[in-house]
Design a protein around this motif. Structure first.
Motif, PDB file in Angstrom:
ATOM      1  N   ASN A  28       0.382  -1.334   0.064  1.00 32.64           N
ATOM      2  CA  ASN A  28       0.030   0.298  -0.294  1.00 32.64           C
ATOM      3  C   ASN A  28       0.682   1.416  -0.206  1.00 32.64           C
ATOM      4  O   ASN A  28       0.155   2.337  -0.776  1.00 32.64           O
ATOM      5  CB  ASN A  28      -1.164   0.123   0.765  1.00 32.64           C
ATOM      6  CG  ASN A  28      -2.179  -1.251   1.326  1.00 32.64           C
ATOM      7  OD1 ASN A  28      -3.000  -1.222   0.631  1.00 32.64           O
ATOM      8  ND2 ASN A  28      -1.881  -1.529   2.537  1.00 32.64           N
ATOM      9  N   CYS A  29       2.370   1.225   0.718  1.00 29.75           N
ATOM     10  CA  CYS A  29       2.879   2.230   0.557  1.00 29.75           C
ATOM     11  C   CYS A  29       4.260   1.895  -0.351  1.00 29.75           C
ATOM     12  O   CYS A  29       4.571   1.793  -0.413  1.00 29.75           O
ATOM     13  CB  CYS A  29       2.888   3.133   1.586  1.00 29.75           C
ATOM     14  SG  CYS A  29       3.682   2.209   3.143  1.00 29.75           S
ATOM     15  N   CYS A  49       1.898   2.370   8.431  1.00 28.52           N
ATOM     16  CA  CYS A  49       1.082   2.609   7.065  1.00 28.52           C
ATOM     17  C   CYS A  49       0.854   3.598   6.149  1.00 28.52           C
ATOM     18  O   CYS A  49      -0.141   4.405   6.950  1.00 28.52           O
ATOM     19  CB  CYS A  49       0.573   1.334   6.228  1.00 28.52           C
ATOM     20  SG  CYS A  49       0.434   1.761   4.696  1.00 28.52           S
ATOM     21  N   LYS A  51      -0.791   4.617   3.526  1.00 27.93           N
ATOM     22  CA  LYS A  51      -2.555   4.526   3.403  1.00 27.93           C
ATOM     23  C   LYS A  51      -3.803   4.858   4.170  1.00 27.93           C
ATOM     24  O   LYS A  51      -5.058   4.975   4.211  1.00 27.93           O
ATOM     25  CB  LYS A  51      -2.519   2.975   2.819  1.00 27.93           C
ATOM     26  CG  LYS A  51      -3.892   3.061   2.254  1.00 27.93           C
ATOM     27  CD  LYS A  51      -4.267   1.311   1.096  1.00 27.93           C
ATOM     28  CE  LYS A  51      -6.052   1.508   0.937  1.00 27.93           C
ATOM     29  NZ  LYS A  51      -5.896   0.497   0.025  1.00 27.93           N
TER      30      LYS A  51
END
Length: 93
Positions: A28-29, A49, A51
């Motif tokens: 996600n990142c 994270c 996101k």
């Protein structure tokens, strides 16, 4: 909760160790640690994270702190409930 405490949670670092995914990195990142992408661990998912930054802000407001510690969250019923709501809101698993 046991999965969170033990690190045996369906996130890429653990899934890779079990041979269920090819990468242990966060999907996600692109957050970097020492020039490398972050492993998707419980620590990363819950507290780092990018996101989930907005959802994490809501969690921090519910907990009343900007520097939560997992052990402290899990030792308190209100904290545990807030953490479980956060996890559900991420729809990560």
């Amino acid at each position: 909760l046991i999965q969170i405490r033990s690190g045996h949670i369906p996130l890429n670092k653990h899934l890779c160790r079990m041979g269920k995914t090819d990468s242990r990195k966060c999907p996600n990142c692109r957050e970097r640690r020492n020039g490398r992408r972050a492993d998707e661990t419980a620590q990363h998912f819950l507290f780092e994270c990018n996101k989930f930054a907005d959802l994490r802000s809501e969690l921090y407001r519910e907990l009343g702190t900007n520097r939560p510690q997992l052990a402290k969250i899990l030792s308190d019923t209100k904290g545990t409930n807030s953490l479980l709501k956060y996890i559900a809101r991420t729809k990560r698993f």
